[in-house]
Write a protein that holds these residues in place. Structure first.
Motif, PDB file in Angstrom:
ATOM      1  N   LEU A  22       1.373  -0.728  -0.183  1.00 18.71           N
ATOM      2  CA  LEU A  22       0.061  -0.586  -0.529  1.00 18.71           C
ATOM      3  C   LEU A  22       0.928   1.484  -0.181  1.00 18.71           C
ATOM      4  CD1 LEU A  22      -2.404   1.587   0.602  1.00 18.71           C
ATOM      5  CD2 LEU A  22      -2.435   1.417   2.486  1.00 18.71           C
ATOM      6  N   HIS A  34      -8.033   2.316   0.430  1.00 19.62           N
ATOM      7  CA  HIS A  34      -7.214   2.433   1.693  1.00 19.62           C
ATOM      8  C   HIS A  34      -8.044   3.659   3.354  1.00 19.62           C
ATOM      9  CE1 HIS A  34      -6.260   6.265  -0.384  1.00 19.62           C
ATOM     10  NE2 HIS A  34      -5.358   6.877   0.827  1.00 19.62           N
ATOM     11  N   VAL A  35      -9.675   3.015   2.834  1.00 17.96           N
ATOM     12  CA  VAL A  35     -10.240   3.713   3.667  1.00 17.96           C
ATOM     13  C   VAL A  35      -9.702   3.815   5.168  1.00 17.96           C
ATOM     14  CG1 VAL A  35     -12.611   3.780   5.143  1.00 17.96           C
ATOM     15  CG2 VAL A  35     -12.258   2.914   2.447  1.00 17.96           C
ATOM     16  N   CYS A  36      -9.179   2.972   6.260  1.00 18.37           N
ATOM     17  CA  CYS A  36      -8.983   2.637   7.575  1.00 18.37           C
ATOM     18  C   CYS A  36      -7.486   3.070   8.033  1.00 18.37           C
ATOM     19  CB  CYS A  36      -8.934   1.420   7.792  1.00 18.37           C
ATOM     20  SG  CYS A  36      -7.955   0.195   7.118  1.00 18.37           S
ATOM     21  N   GLY A  37      -7.031   3.572   6.653  1.00 20.10           N
ATOM     22  CA  GLY A  37      -5.512   4.530   6.722  1.00 20.10           C
ATOM     23  C   GLY A  37      -4.569   3.805   6.399  1.00 20.10           C
ATOM     24  N   GLY A  40      -5.211  -2.294   8.212  1.00 19.30           N
ATOM     25  CA  GLY A  40      -5.387  -3.597   8.352  1.00 19.30           C
ATOM     26  C   GLY A  40      -7.230  -3.528   9.069  1.00 19.30           C
ATOM     27  N   THR A  41      -8.487  -2.845   9.312  1.00 19.03           N
ATOM     28  CA  THR A  41      -9.885  -2.928   9.549  1.00 19.03           C
ATOM     29  C   THR A  41     -11.236  -3.443   8.394  1.00 19.03           C
ATOM     30  OG1 THR A  41      -9.289  -0.995  10.184  1.00 19.03           O
ATOM     31  CG2 THR A  41      -8.935  -2.460  11.751  1.00 19.03           C
ATOM     32  N   SER A  43     -10.030  -3.788   4.685  1.00 18.61           N
ATOM     33  CA  SER A  43      -9.583  -4.736   3.366  1.00 18.61           C
ATOM     34  C   SER A  43     -10.619  -4.093   2.122  1.00 18.61           C
ATOM     35  CB  SER A  43     -10.950  -5.673   3.421  1.00 18.61           C
ATOM     36  OG  SER A  43     -12.183  -5.761   2.980  1.00 18.61           O
ATOM     37  N   THR A  44      -9.944  -3.020   1.903  1.00 19.07           N
ATOM     38  CA  THR A  44     -10.649  -1.800   0.437  1.00 19.07           C
ATOM     39  C   THR A  44      -9.077  -1.673  -0.678  1.00 19.07           C
ATOM     40  OG1 THR A  44     -10.172   0.212   1.421  1.00 19.07           O
ATOM     41  CG2 THR A  44     -11.889  -0.684   1.216  1.00 19.07           C
ATOM     42  N   CYS A  45      -7.763  -2.435   0.392  1.00 15.15           N
ATOM     43  CA  CYS A  45      -6.576  -1.941   0.080  1.00 15.15           C
ATOM     44  C   CYS A  45      -6.020  -3.510  -0.937  1.00 15.15           C
ATOM     45  CB  CYS A  45      -5.716  -2.335   0.489  1.00 15.15           C
ATOM     46  SG  CYS A  45      -5.393  -2.598   2.564  1.00 15.15           S
ATOM     47  N   LEU A  74      -4.353  -7.620   1.859  1.00 12.05           N
ATOM     48  CA  LEU A  74      -4.469  -6.543   2.406  1.00 12.05           C
ATOM     49  C   LEU A  74      -2.829  -5.823   2.021  1.00 12.05           C
ATOM     50  CD1 LEU A  74      -5.899  -6.838   5.327  1.00 12.05           C
ATOM     51  CD2 LEU A  74      -7.456  -6.979   3.090  1.00 12.05           C
TER      52      LEU A  74
HETATM   53  S1  FES Z   1      -6.097   0.206   3.894  1.00 11.48           S
HETATM   54 FE1  FES Z   1      -7.949  -0.810   5.526  1.00 11.48          FE
HETATM   55  S2  FES Z   1      -7.434  -2.891   5.291  1.00 11.48           S
HETATM   56 FE2  FES Z   1      -5.260  -1.982   4.379  1.00 11.48          FE
END
Ligand code: FES
Length: 97
Positions: A22, A34-37, A40-41, A43-45, A74
């Motif tokens: 990422l 990369h919604v959660c930045g 790892g929470t 799963s958009t990456c 991920l």
């Molecule tokens: S950026 Fe959110 S799980 Fe990888």
């Protein structure tokens, strides 16, 4: 230095071993969620590692929980340890809102 190629965009780079997929994707301007930045929470990456998946770091427990499929990782959890080729997995818009 390992090489990573983002096959769907034709972008590539030599990077220091241990960087996440990422991080490098964002640096190269690859379109990737990369919604959660990178936590790892979300799963958009997701990326499918189509060349040398063994050259990514071992799968993490949170990746197993998402049941991503064979060689799908991920991007924020997968660290580059050798030459790899990946494709960003498109995420349905419904998941992003
Ligand atoms: S950026 Fe959110 S799980 Fe990888």
């Amino acid at each position: 230095m390992p090489k990573i190629v983002f096959l769907n965009e034709g972008k590539r780079a030599h990077v220091a071993a241990g960087r996440t997929v990422l991080d490098v994707a964002l640096e190269l301007g690859v379109a990737i969620g990369h919604v959660c930045g990178g936590g790892g929470t979300c799963s958009t990456c997701r990326v499918a590692c189509v060349l040398n998946p063994e050259n990514l770091s071992p799968i993490q427990p949170n990746e197993i929980a998402y049941e991503l499929g064979e060689n799908v990782r991920l991007g924020c959890q997968a660290r580059i340890e050798g030459d790899v080729g990946v494709r960003v997995v498109p995420i349905p818009r419904a998941i992003l809102v």
